[in-house]
Scaffold this motif. Sequence first.
Motif, PDB file in Angstrom:
ATOM      1  N   CYS A 139       0.820  -1.216   0.000  1.00 49.52           N
ATOM      2  CA  CYS A 139       0.000   0.000   0.000  1.00 49.52           C
ATOM      3  C   CYS A 139       0.856   1.270   0.000  1.00 49.52           C
ATOM      4  O   CYS A 139       0.358   2.354  -0.307  1.00 49.52           O
ATOM      5  N   THR A 140       2.134   1.144   0.334  1.00 46.79           N
ATOM      6  CA  THR A 140       3.008   2.321   0.357  1.00 46.79           C
ATOM      7  C   THR A 140       3.520   2.681  -1.034  1.00 46.79           C
ATOM      8  O   THR A 140       4.178   3.707  -1.202  1.00 46.79           O
ATOM      9  N   TYR A 141       3.216   1.833  -2.028  1.00 46.54           N
ATOM     10  CA  TYR A 141       3.617   2.114  -3.408  1.00 46.54           C
ATOM     11  C   TYR A 141       2.411   2.641  -4.174  1.00 46.54           C
ATOM     12  O   TYR A 141       1.369   1.985  -4.229  1.00 46.54           O
ATOM     13  N   GLU A 142       2.556   3.805  -4.770  1.00 47.77           N
ATOM     14  CA  GLU A 142       1.427   4.464  -5.430  1.00 47.77           C
ATOM     15  C   GLU A 142       0.758   3.581  -6.475  1.00 47.77           C
ATOM     16  O   GLU A 142      -0.467   3.553  -6.590  1.00 47.77           O
ATOM     17  N   ALA A 143       1.562   2.830  -7.212  1.00 48.83           N
ATOM     18  CA  ALA A 143       1.017   2.004  -8.288  1.00 48.83           C
ATOM     19  C   ALA A 143       0.101   0.896  -7.783  1.00 48.83           C
ATOM     20  O   ALA A 143      -0.774   0.424  -8.512  1.00 48.83           O
ATOM     21  N   TYR A 144       0.315   0.468  -6.533  1.00 48.75           N
ATOM     22  CA  TYR A 144      -0.443  -0.660  -5.998  1.00 48.75           C
ATOM     23  C   TYR A 144      -1.383  -0.264  -4.867  1.00 48.75           C
ATOM     24  O   TYR A 144      -2.156  -1.101  -4.380  1.00 48.75           O
ATOM     25  N   ALA A 145      -1.313   0.997  -4.445  1.00 52.70           N
ATOM     26  CA  ALA A 145      -1.988   1.418  -3.217  1.00 52.70           C
ATOM     27  C   ALA A 145      -3.493   1.148  -3.220  1.00 52.70           C
ATOM     28  O   ALA A 145      -4.032   0.580  -2.261  1.00 52.70           O
ATOM     29  N   ASP A 146      -4.176   1.550  -4.281  1.00 52.21           N
ATOM     30  CA  ASP A 146      -5.641   1.427  -4.288  1.00 52.21           C
ATOM     31  C   ASP A 146      -6.089  -0.032  -4.234  1.00 52.21           C
ATOM     32  O   ASP A 146      -6.938  -0.406  -3.406  1.00 52.21           O
ATOM     33  N   ASN A 147      -5.526  -0.856  -5.105  1.00 54.11           N
ATOM     34  CA  ASN A 147      -5.925  -2.261  -5.133  1.00 54.11           C
ATOM     35  C   ASN A 147      -5.532  -2.978  -3.842  1.00 54.11           C
ATOM     36  O   ASN A 147      -6.315  -3.791  -3.315  1.00 54.11           O
ATOM     37  N   CYS A 148      -4.359  -2.674  -3.350  1.00 60.59           N
ATOM     38  CA  CYS A 148      -3.904  -3.364  -2.130  1.00 60.59           C
ATOM     39  C   CYS A 148      -4.679  -2.911  -0.904  1.00 60.59           C
ATOM     40  O   CYS A 148      -4.914  -3.707   0.005  1.00 60.59           O
ATOM     41  N   PHE A 149      -5.107  -1.645  -0.899  1.00 64.75           N
ATOM     42  CA  PHE A 149      -5.942  -1.227   0.230  1.00 64.75           C
ATOM     43  C   PHE A 149      -7.278  -1.964   0.207  1.00 64.75           C
ATOM     44  O   PHE A 149      -7.779  -2.375   1.260  1.00 64.75           O
ATOM     45  N   ASP A 150      -7.851  -2.131  -0.963  1.00 60.79           N
ATOM     46  CA  ASP A 150      -9.109  -2.881  -1.052  1.00 60.79           C
ATOM     47  C   ASP A 150      -8.934  -4.309  -0.524  1.00 60.79           C
ATOM     48  O   ASP A 150      -9.790  -4.826   0.193  1.00 60.79           O
ATOM     49  N   LEU A 151      -7.826  -4.921  -0.881  1.00 63.24           N
ATOM     50  CA  LEU A 151      -7.545  -6.283  -0.408  1.00 63.24           C
ATOM     51  C   LEU A 151      -7.278  -6.295   1.092  1.00 63.24           C
ATOM     52  O   LEU A 151      -7.698  -7.219   1.799  1.00 63.24           O
ATOM     53  N   LEU A 152      -6.604  -5.265   1.573  1.00 59.14           N
ATOM     54  CA  LEU A 152      -6.346  -5.147   3.013  1.00 59.14           C
ATOM     55  C   LEU A 152      -7.655  -4.973   3.776  1.00 59.14           C
ATOM     56  O   LEU A 152      -7.864  -5.588   4.832  1.00 59.14           O
ATOM     57  N   ASN A 153      -8.543  -4.171   3.230  1.00 54.65           N
ATOM     58  CA  ASN A 153      -9.835  -3.952   3.878  1.00 54.65           C
ATOM     59  C   ASN A 153     -10.641  -5.254   3.964  1.00 54.65           C
ATOM     60  O   ASN A 153     -11.308  -5.519   4.965  1.00 54.65           O
TER      61      ASN A 153
END
Length: 217
Positions: A139-153
Motif C-alpha cells: 500500500c506504500t507504493y502508489e502504483a499498488y496502493a488502491d488495489n492493495c488497500f481494497d484487499l487489506l480492507n
Amino acid sequence: MEEPTSVIELLSSSQNSRDQGPNEELAARIAGENDHKAVKELVAHLSDKSKAIQNDCIKVIYEIGERNPKLIANYAPDLLPLLKSKNNRLQWGAMTAIFTISSERPEWVYAALPEILAAAELGSVITKDNAVNTLIRLCTYEAYADNCFDLLNEQILKSPVNQLPMYAERAFTVITAANKSIFVKSLNSRLADIEKESKRQRVEAVLRKIQKHFPDS
C-alpha cells in the motif's frame, strides 16, 4: 579444527542444537557478508529429504531477509510454491520471507498476490499475519496502493478476532484521507465481534487516532 565445507553443517539441526541460536547466528553472518553462495545452498536444501534441514533452511532464509532482503530477493520464485507445502513450517516461513522481500521486488510480490492470499486463507496465523503485512507494505507504493488497500480492507472484515487489533494498528500507517471512511466503517462493523475488552479498546484507540489525524475528511 576444520572449517565446515557446507553451510548446512552450521544449521541448528546439524549442530544438534534444540534452539534457533545457530540458525540466527548463521543468518547474521550470511547477511553481513553478502554471501550469495550460502543463500543458493540454503534454497537448494528447501527440498532436502530431512524435514529438520528444510525447517532450518527456511528459518535462516527469512532471517537473512529481515537483515538483507536484497540477498534473497532473486529467489522469490523458489519461495512461492512453498506456500502450498504440507510442511506448515515451510509454508509460513516462505510467507515471512516473501514479506521481507516485498520492499525489494514489490512488482513481483504484487503479481503473486493471488497465490499469497490463497495461502493466507488456508494457512496458519503466522501465514495470515505476514500476508497482511505484505499488503500493508504494498500500500506504500502508489502504483499498488488502491488495489492493495481494497484487499487489506477485505482482510480486516474477515480476520480472526484475535488478530484484528494488531491488523488495525499496523494498517493505520497506510490510512489516508481518501480511504479513511471505508476503513473506519470496516472497523466499526467488527466491534461487536470483539468480546474481550482489551482487544476492543485497541481497535477503538485506532478509530480515535484516525479521527484525530483526519478530523475534517
